[in-house]
Scaffold this active site. Structure first.
Site, mmCIF file in Angstrom:
data_model
loop_
_atom_site.group_PDB
_atom_site.id
_atom_site.type_symbol
_atom_site.label_atom_id
_atom_site.label_comp_id
_atom_site.label_asym_id
_atom_site.label_seq_id
_atom_site.Cartn_x
_atom_site.Cartn_y
_atom_site.Cartn_z
ATOM 1 N N LYS A 76 -3.241 15.388 4.605
ATOM 2 C CA LYS A 76 -3.418 14.540 5.797
ATOM 3 C C LYS A 76 -2.917 15.302 7.023
ATOM 4 O O LYS A 76 -1.854 15.938 6.967
ATOM 5 C CB LYS A 76 -2.649 13.224 5.623
ATOM 6 C CG LYS A 76 -2.885 12.224 6.756
ATOM 7 C CD LYS A 76 -2.198 10.884 6.488
ATOM 8 C CE LYS A 76 -2.474 9.886 7.600
ATOM 9 N NZ LYS A 76 -1.806 8.576 7.379
ATOM 10 N N SER A 151 -4.567 4.182 7.754
ATOM 11 C CA SER A 151 -4.887 5.329 8.565
ATOM 12 C C SER A 151 -5.287 6.576 7.767
ATOM 13 O O SER A 151 -5.905 7.484 8.333
ATOM 14 C CB SER A 151 -3.683 5.688 9.439
ATOM 15 O OG SER A 151 -2.598 6.143 8.656
ATOM 16 N N SER A 175 -1.225 2.280 4.897
ATOM 17 C CA SER A 175 -2.138 3.383 5.222
ATOM 18 C C SER A 175 -2.518 4.285 4.055
ATOM 19 O O SER A 175 -3.399 5.134 4.201
ATOM 20 C CB SER A 175 -1.554 4.254 6.335
ATOM 21 O OG SER A 175 -1.724 3.628 7.579
#
Lengths: 486, 95
Positions: A76, A151, A175
């Site tokens: 990420k 997210s 998330s």
């Protein structure tokens, strides 16, 4: 090759059936072939991935290998990676080349894992649909007109399409779990303090926690094992021995007590999701688990408490983005104030601005007691509900999200409706507990996730329950249409 | 609690955050919706409840006061928007 488990991939590398370089080429080719449809990556690191793969091939010759040596993964874009852009999905950090590695990055490097690139995400991890990214929305591989969740939407979508067997994520209010549910993959957020936050760009420091995405619980266990552990460089890291997660997978479920919180099965829950989760509960009872109805009376207050605590902490954390030492700077500032105001105004997107404004307001003179203090008190009530529940049950089970993936743009203009897509995940962060999402069926062609919540440091038990369920179900093995070619 | 567009301007100033005048109305609407949503917190009596800062009620660790970082000024300044002679440059602050 792309559908093999981590254990199978590792065995193939060990036996010489294929090399790390071949394995890496296989997944790089998948990214290059398919990511145009998904936008799940913001940076592809082809050259450094192949260099890492060749180094891993060398390690296999000397025998000094770990369960992740030579295994490709996606990272990420919130984790600092030395020499590689770390954008956090924001224009503010579009030019930011991190000068150091996050602890998680370093640990995965040390393990010999091969980073293929950095994944798209909501700007500064603020969002539930991956639509707030400066680099554009990520699309759900099950339906390109729908969101992947957020997210960590890029990581979830990429694993769902098997562009990589593993991906990292972070979870401040859901998330990891919510996008895992919406994309039909397995995702785990461990106990607060279990994985180091050093070098992970901070959103809400008392809630942020890193975790893992994979196709299965057994694969996720291997990634989490390599990520977790005490780190003196993170002041909230917990100094406590790390459990062997893979060893915990096969525990028997007979006598396991599973609590079903009535507040998580009420109004607002999609009936298709409810049916899928009920069927999963049935499967677990067939494996010997006992089910008990429980109550988390303050659950409804978790989203409002979160939307005070998280913006307050974000407004403080993001004050470092000021256009002076790194990141975006506006052109021709008139004076210092103009430099701050315009760099931040031009560098941040709308959702980040909303949260900075809410947080600044909640922390401003005269409002602290009414908002932040009150929310922190409610937070304790929410935590105490869980403590009581875990005196009666071993694991809590619920849907991960109230509905399957929604359409791109469907909730973009209504922040409160968007926030409610995290209604079942947020309390876990407020309490600091471990939680995971496990594929549990479909509504039409859209995946459904089942959430498992454990007591503090019970990651092993969550992975165990998920693994046992995955031995009697095949939802986690389904591949979205259009990603079949090698 | 409702926020008007003048309040948006004041809060944005506190945060040193550029928000276009034309967007003030929109932010005022969003912020009011979020704050009225958050007002549900008032429905619960929290008198006597200690605010929770850390899930495990852990406190900050102390460490020996020793220098552990090396000097990496050049690397850090290499990513800064403007530097000169080892200093970060900003517009003139003192007339």
């Amino acid at each position: 090759m792309f559908q093999k488990t981590i254990s199978e991939l590792s065995a193939g590398l060990r036996s010489g059936e294929f090399s790390c370089e071949e394995l890496t080429e296989c997944f790089l080719a998948r990214v290059e072939r398919y990511d145009g449809q998904l936008n799940s990556l913001v940076t592809l690191t082809r050259d450094s991935a192949l260099a890492a793969a060749r180094a891993a091939d060398q390690r296999f010759k000397t025998g000094e290998v770990t369960p992740l040596t030579g295994i490709p993964y996606l990272h990420k874009d919130i984790f600092c990676t030395e020499g590689v852009r770390t954008s956090c999905g924001s224009r503010m950090l579009d030019n930011f080349i991190a000068p150091y590695d996050a602890t998680v990055t370093q640990k995965l490097k040390d393990a010999g894992a091969v980073m293929l690139g950095k994944t798209n995400m909501d700007e500064f991890a603020m969002g539930s649909s991956n639509e707030t990214s400066f680099y554009g929305p990520v699309r759900n591989p099950w339906d390109r007109e729908r969101v992947p969740g957020g997210s960590s939407g890029g990581s979830a979508a990429a694993v769902a399409a098997r562009l990589a067997p593993l991906a990292t994520g972070t979870d401040t209010g859901g998330s990891i779990r919510q996008p895992a549910a919406l994309c039909g993959v397995t995702g785990i957020k461990p106990t607060y303090g279990r994985v180091s936050r050093y070098g992970m760009i901070a959103f809400a420091s008392s809630l942020d926690q890193a975790g893992a995405f994979a196709a299965s619980a057994a694969d996720a266990a291997r990634l989490l094992q390599a990520m977790a552990g005490y780190d003196p460089r993170d002041s909230t890291s917990i100094d406590r021995p790390l459990e062997d997660y893979s060893a915990a997978l096969e525990e028997d479920l007979r006598g396991l007590k599973i609590g079903l919180p009535k507040e998580y099965f009420g109004a607002g829950l999609d009936t298709g999701v409810a049916d899928a989760v009920a069927a999963a509960v049935q499967s677990l009872t067939h494996l010997g688990a006992e089910v008990k109805d429980i109550s988390l009376p303050n659950a409804a207050l978790s989203v409002p408490a979160y939307y005070v605590v998280a913006p307050a902490e974000c407004s403080s954390n993001l004050s470092r983005m000021d256009g002076v030492r790194f990141g975006y700077r506006c052109d021709n500032p008139r004076d210092l104030e103009d430099l701050y105001v315009r760099s931040r105004g031009e560098g941040f997107g709308a959702e980040v601005k909303r949260r900075i404004l809410i947080g600044t307001y909640a922390l401003s003179a005269g409002y602290y007691d009414a908002y932040y203090l009150k929310a922190q008190q409610v937070r304790r009530l929410i935590r105490d509900d869980f403590v009581r529940a875990f005196s009666e049950v071993d694991v809590i089970l619920s849907p991960t999200a109230p509905a399957p993936a929604f359409r791109l743009g469907e909730k973009a203009d209504d922040p409160v409706t968007m926030y409610l897509s995290d209604i079942y995940t947020i309390a876990v962060n407020l309490a600091g507990l471990p939680g995971m999402s496990v594929p549990a069926g479909f509504v039409g062609n859209l995946p459904v996730g089942m959430q498992l919540i454990g007591n503090y440091f019970d990651e092993g038990r969550l992975l165990n329950v998920a693994h046992r369920y995955q031995q009697v179900s095949d939802w986690h093995r389904q591949l979205p249409v259009g990603f079949e070619a090698v | 609690m409702s926020v008007d567009k003048e309040a948006v301007g004041r809060i944005a100033h506190l945060a040193r955050l550029g928000v276009e005048e034309t967007e003030h109305d929109n932010y005022a609407r969003n912020l009011s919706a979020i704050l009225s949503f958050v007002e549900q917190l008032d429905s619960v009596d929290t008198s006597g409840v200690a605010p929770m800062a850390h899930p495990l009620d852990a406190s900050q660790r102390l460490r020996p006061d020793e220098v552990t970082e090396t000097d990496r000024r050049e690397q850090f300044q290499a990513i800064a928007p403007r530097v000169e002679a080892g200093l970060y440059l900003v517009p003139k602050v003192i007339e």
